[in-house]
Write an enzyme that holds these catalytic residues in place. Structure first.
Site, short mmCIF file in Angstrom:
data_model
loop_
_atom_site.label_atom_id
_atom_site.label_comp_id
_atom_site.label_asym_id
_atom_site.label_seq_id
_atom_site.Cartn_x
_atom_site.Cartn_y
_atom_site.Cartn_z
CG HIS A 171 1.72 5.16 -1.96
ND1 HIS A 171 2.55 4.07 -1.86
CD2 HIS A 171 2.54 6.23 -2.08
CE1 HIS A 171 3.81 4.44 -1.94
NE2 HIS A 171 3.84 5.76 -2.06
CG ASN A 184 5.02 9.04 -3.46
OD1 ASN A 184 4.71 9.53 -2.38
ND2 ASN A 184 5.98 8.13 -3.58
#
Length: 288
Positions: free
Chosen positions: A125, A191
């Site tokens: 990610h 994230n």
């Protein structure tokens, strides 16, 4: 009489709801992309780079001009993107997630080989690539890895087994050497990451308050401040250093040492690092 009171009460609720929608909710949803009209601007000289898809993060190593990317396949992203509650682990195809380099001068794409990593689960990610403090020819890679849970655990109940992987590699090299996996209860919905040049510490964003739960669905529509920035050190563990942020997503460090966090709600949040590695909230810049 009761029916009349109910009608008045309903009318008041509708009026309050309509006012809230016009004054707050409509703008928030438009910022999040719902019903917004998109127009291409300045794309005349753009071209598609074939061979790279579903790349969540792209970084430019300025001295060499090489781009580093954290990529997957579109099929895997549709099946498995925990930030979007895509948690169909049974549909995830193995060996589709990778870190790549792209050289714009030669149009060459290289999938980097990972050595020393014994756990085969890799779902990349956010990522950072930082020149080493010992040698500018060496890079430290900090990569968010949203692993599929092991031991038959249902991701719809427990979420992803997310961690941050630390790798080491040379500028332009086709090989990454695995160094360490960092996991923590504070690193629950990572994230993106912004790493230090010593290969031992990094800041990260949590893009939600928990792996699962009904409040996740209300974060964007209601503008809940339930995301955070955390700090990890391989010898000291992890902790949250900036809680209650609005929809934190990407994070980066500027040359002057200021950290900037991108919010999905069209904001840029500035954070100042302190000597104890805590953070002080600076400006919140409305991006429109």
């Amino acid at each position: 009489m009761a029916l009349r009171c109910f009608g008045i009460f309903t009318a008041v609720l509708v009026a309050i709801g309509g006012a809230y929608y016009q004054l707050s909710l409509k703008s928030t949803l438009e910022k999040a992309g719902l019903w917004r009209q998109i127009t291409n601007i300045g794309t005349e000289n753009c071209r598609q780079v074939k061979g790279l898809e579903a790349c969540e993060k792209l970084l430019l190593h300025q001295p060499s001009g090489i781009l580093y990317l954290a990529c997957s396949s579109i099929e895997n992203r549709l099946a498995w993107t925990p930030a979007l509650d895509h948690l169909n682990a049974s549909a995830v195809l193995p060996d589709k997630d990778y870190i790549a380099t792209y050289d714009p001068s030669s149009n060459k794409i290289t999938h980097l080989k990972i050595k020393g990593m014994t756990d085969p689960r890799l779902s990349v990610h956010g990522m950072d690539a930082v020149p080493s403090s010992k040698s500018p020819a060496e890079l430290w890679f900090y990569v968010v890895n949203h692993r599929v849970p092991k031991d038959g655990k249902d991701p719809l109940e427990v979420g992803a087994d997310s961690v941050v992987e630390i790798f080491k590699g040379g500028v332009g090299s086709s090989v990454l050497e695995w160094v360490k996996t960092v996991e923590s209860e504070h690193l629950h919905t990572p994230n993106d990451v912004a790493g230090d040049p010593d290969g031992k510490a990094f800041y990260f964003t949590n893009d939600n308050y928990a792996k699962r739960g009904w409040k996740r669905q209300l974060q964007i529509p209601l503008g809940f401040k339930q995301t955070s920035v955390g700090y990890c050190h391989v010898d000291e563990g992890c902790r949250i250093v900036a809680p209650n942020l609005p929809a934190a997503n990407g994070i980066t460090r500027a040359q002057d040492g200021t950290y900037y966090v991108a919010s999905v709600l069209a904001k840029v949040i500035a954070l100042e690092r302190q000597t104890d590695n805590s953070m002080i909230l600076g400006d919140i810049i409305e991006a429109g």
